[in-house]
Design an enzyme around this catalytic site. Structure first.
Site, PDB file in Angstrom:
ATOM      1  N   CYS A  55     -29.852  11.103  40.406  1.00 20.70           N
ATOM      2  CA  CYS A  55     -30.380  10.505  41.633  1.00 20.70           C
ATOM      3  C   CYS A  55     -31.902  10.557  41.732  1.00 20.70           C
ATOM      4  O   CYS A  55     -32.490   9.862  42.566  1.00 20.70           O
ATOM      5  CB  CYS A  55     -29.768  11.206  42.850  1.00 20.70           C
ATOM      6  SG  CYS A  55     -27.979  11.009  43.002  1.00 20.70           S
TER       7      CYS A  55
ATOM      8  N   HIS B 105     -37.657  20.934  36.549  1.00 21.15           N
ATOM      9  CA  HIS B 105     -36.411  20.813  35.789  1.00 21.15           C
ATOM     10  C   HIS B 105     -35.875  22.210  35.462  1.00 21.15           C
ATOM     11  O   HIS B 105     -36.544  22.996  34.814  1.00 21.15           O
ATOM     12  CB  HIS B 105     -36.669  20.042  34.494  1.00 21.15           C
ATOM     13  CG  HIS B 105     -35.445  19.416  33.906  1.00 21.15           C
ATOM     14  ND1 HIS B 105     -34.271  20.112  33.702  1.00 21.15           N
ATOM     15  CD2 HIS B 105     -35.209  18.146  33.491  1.00 21.15           C
ATOM     16  CE1 HIS B 105     -33.377  19.299  33.171  1.00 21.15           C
ATOM     17  NE2 HIS B 105     -33.905  18.102  33.035  1.00 21.15           N
TER      18      HIS B 105
ATOM     19  N   HIS C  72     -45.396  11.165  56.891  1.00 15.88           N
ATOM     20  CA  HIS C  72     -44.020  10.674  56.838  1.00 15.88           C
ATOM     21  C   HIS C  72     -43.274  11.365  55.704  1.00 15.88           C
ATOM     22  O   HIS C  72     -43.841  11.625  54.642  1.00 15.88           O
ATOM     23  CB  HIS C  72     -43.990   9.159  56.617  1.00 15.88           C
ATOM     24  CG  HIS C  72     -44.857   8.388  57.556  1.00 15.88           C
ATOM     25  ND1 HIS C  72     -44.498   8.127  58.854  1.00 15.88           N
ATOM     26  CD2 HIS C  72     -46.094   7.843  57.387  1.00 15.88           C
ATOM     27  CE1 HIS C  72     -45.464   7.433  59.448  1.00 15.88           C
ATOM     28  NE2 HIS C  72     -46.436   7.255  58.578  1.00 15.88           N
TER      29      HIS C  72
ATOM     30  N   HIS D  39     -34.280  12.248  50.090  1.00 13.70           N
ATOM     31  CA  HIS D  39     -33.121  11.720  49.375  1.00 13.70           C
ATOM     32  C   HIS D  39     -31.865  11.850  50.237  1.00 13.70           C
ATOM     33  O   HIS D  39     -31.596  12.905  50.818  1.00 13.70           O
ATOM     34  CB  HIS D  39     -32.931  12.476  48.067  1.00 13.70           C
ATOM     35  CG  HIS D  39     -31.672  12.122  47.347  1.00 13.70           C
ATOM     36  ND1 HIS D  39     -31.351  10.822  47.006  1.00 13.70           N
ATOM     37  CD2 HIS D  39     -30.642  12.893  46.893  1.00 13.70           C
ATOM     38  CE1 HIS D  39     -30.190  10.821  46.377  1.00 13.70           C
ATOM     39  NE2 HIS D  39     -29.734  12.054  46.305  1.00 13.70           N
TER      40      HIS D  39
ATOM     41  N   HIS E   9     -26.371   6.468  56.910  1.00 19.46           N
ATOM     42  CA  HIS E   9     -25.394   5.838  57.792  1.00 19.46           C
ATOM     43  C   HIS E   9     -25.153   4.378  57.410  1.00 19.46           C
ATOM     44  O   HIS E   9     -24.003   3.927  57.348  1.00 19.46           O
ATOM     45  CB  HIS E   9     -25.885   5.918  59.238  1.00 19.46           C
ATOM     46  CG  HIS E   9     -24.989   5.239  60.224  1.00 19.46           C
ATOM     47  ND1 HIS E   9     -23.787   5.763  60.625  1.00 19.46           N
ATOM     48  CD2 HIS E   9     -25.127   4.056  60.888  1.00 19.46           C
ATOM     49  CE1 HIS E   9     -23.211   4.950  61.498  1.00 19.46           C
ATOM     50  NE2 HIS E   9     -24.006   3.903  61.664  1.00 19.46           N
TER      51      HIS E   9
ATOM     52  N   ASN F 139     -25.207   6.892  50.049  1.00 21.67           N
ATOM     53  CA  ASN F 139     -26.004   7.448  48.965  1.00 21.67           C
ATOM     54  C   ASN F 139     -26.005   6.441  47.822  1.00 21.67           C
ATOM     55  O   ASN F 139     -25.018   6.300  47.113  1.00 21.67           O
ATOM     56  CB  ASN F 139     -25.417   8.789  48.513  1.00 21.67           C
ATOM     57  CG  ASN F 139     -26.211   9.434  47.389  1.00 21.67           C
ATOM     58  OD1 ASN F 139     -27.122   8.834  46.825  1.00 21.67           O
ATOM     59  ND2 ASN F 139     -25.869  10.664  47.057  1.00 21.67           N
TER      60      ASN F 139
END
Length: 465
Positions: A169, A248, A338, A342, A371, A375
């Site tokens: 992702c 990572h 802002h 994710h 909503h 995802n």
């Protein structure tokens, strides 16, 4: 004699001036900008309603009542609404046995819609693209997806193509980082970044709870964007990349195995989400923040945090464990306007919001994206960004912080500066009636329709045919 002396003295100064001008010119070309981006909104016949979600679950003959209840509760608490999108093969009732063409069709629908619209809106032609980066984690095909785009749009023979897979992702920020590195070494470049995920070949039809969760969370989506380092296009650009940090933890077995594509006991391939995922994500998130904070926050905030931390530690050494002062927190809002989070799920958004002490206003774009679109994996961040733009929140000079998580385990973040006031023109959120967001209630109607399942006797329950 004075004339000759003047010339001799001026030559080194002129040489020094040339060096300075060259350095400044190179720095101009090393900046990385987003010229424009286009979000993918599938057709309305691909909307995955609550009622149809229940039908899909009941089609799975491998589920029992306990798994069915588990899925119901997962959907209700996920934060996902009634208008997310699913692949075509789900509506055809072929989720248990999709073919390769189904997967290619899902990707090409996205490519043909979003890339086409992006070229039209920017006026950039396909043969002007110098670099193409495609990240789709869970579909490897021959020719590659990047090659299919080159063929579809007739790009130049010398276009540099990169096809990233298995990056999870957080892959879109990895693609951005790749483009950033390329632009630093080449002047006057145009790069097309295409970010999405292919759900068709990865729909899980077994009954392993750690794998069926992915069916509840992931939805169809994608984003195409054009990036550049051309000074002539700076005034037309939307965002300037300021900082990029990648973390990572793949060397740690626990982190490596918490998100894993594997087979269940029956040999069905699925995406395993382990119980250690929350702890792993927290560790990666904390490590990422430690590195990125000094790069994006003002010195006064860093000094305030360091002073309070030192004072707390000193007092604890003096008074021992009896001194129970509250641990100081960094105020990220001192350097960020802002927050683009994710949309891994409601729990993910809540955890990040708590860690950064964000307000409901700050996390509204992420909640609304989850909503409305669910995802969408690597493209989720850009739907969150699109919401902010459609709401006209983004003004020139604002700082925007992006944070994403991915299998591996990875946590990537970056800071953007808004180059000009943005009005949301051409944004798919405007097609979703942005003025109606946020809605008065995010309550999922799933349990209202299927709540009767809670009262059924497990021994006598049979799924509807």
């Amino acid at each position: 004699m004075d004339y000759v002396l003047t010339i001799v003295l001026c030559i080194p100064l002129f040489y020094l001036l040339c060096i300075i001008l060259k350095v400044l010119e190179n720095r101009r070309h090393q900046n990385c900008y987003i010229l424009d981006y286009q979000l993918y909104k599938p057709s309305d016949d691909r909307k995955l309603s609550t009622e149809f979600s229940g039908d899909i679950i009941m089609r799975n003959k491998n589920l029992g009542l306990n798994e069915y209840k588990f899925l119901l509760k997962a959907i209700v608490s996920s934060g996902i609404g009634e208008e997310t999108y699913a692949p075509k093969m789900v509506f055809d009732g072929r989720e248990e046995n999709p073919n390769h063409d189904d997967a290619i069709h899902e990707m090409e629908e996205f490519f043909n819609d979003s890339i086409e619209k992006l070229f039209q809106r920017t006026g950039i032609r396909a043969d002007e693209i110098d670099v193409l980066v495609v990240n789709v984690s869970m579909l490897a095909c021959q020719p590659s997806l990047s090659a299919r785009i080159v063929n579809r749009y007739g790009m130049r023979e010398d276009v540099k193509t990169y096809n990233l897979s298995g990056m999870g992702c957080s892959a879109s920020l990895i693609s951005i980082n790749l483009v950033q590195s390329i632009l630093k070494s080449n002047k006057n470049q145009l790069a097309l970044v295409v970010t999405s995920e292919c759900l068709t070949p990865n729909w899980y039809s077994g009954n392993d709870r750690s794998m069926i969760l992915s069916n509840c969370l992931f939805r169809v989506g994608g984003c195409a964007m054009i990036m550049t380092n051309k000074p002539s296009l700076v005034h037309k650009s939307m965002f300037k990349l300021k900082v990029m940090v990648r973390t990572h933890h793949g060397a740690k077995d626990e982190a490596y195995g918490c998100c894993l594509q594997t087979e269940d006991a029956e040999g069905r391939v699925g995406f395993h989400l382990g119980k250690t995922l929350p702890k792993t994500a927290t560790r990666a998130f904390v490590e990422n923040l430690k590195e990125v904070a000094p790069k994006i926050l003002p010195m006064r905030e860093l000094l305030r945090f360091a002073t309070l931390s030192l004072a707390r530690k000193t007092l604890q050494n003096i008074f021992g464990k009896s001194f129970n002062a509250t641990r100081p927190m960094i105020n990220f809002k001192t350097g960020i306007d802002h927050f683009c989070l994710h949309t891994g799920g409601k729990a993910v958004i809540d955890a990040v919001a708590q860690s950064l002490n964000l307000s409901p206003y700050d996390i509204e774009p992420a909640r609304m994206t989850l909503h409305r679109f669910g995802n969408t994996s690597a493209s989720s961040l850009w739907y969150v960004l699109g919401y902010m733009e459609a709401k006209k929140r983004l003004k020139k000079g604002d700082k925007l912080f992006m944070i994403s998580f991915g299998a591996g385990f990875k946590c990537n973040s970056c800071l953007w500066e808004v180059v000009r006031d943005l009005d949301g023109e051409g944004n798919v959120w405007n097609e979703c009636n942005i003025e109606n967001y946020p809605p008065k209630s995010l309550e999922n109607p799933f349990m209202a329709k299927y709540g009767w399942i809670q009262d059924e006797d497990i021994a006598t329950f049979k799924f509807p045919q």
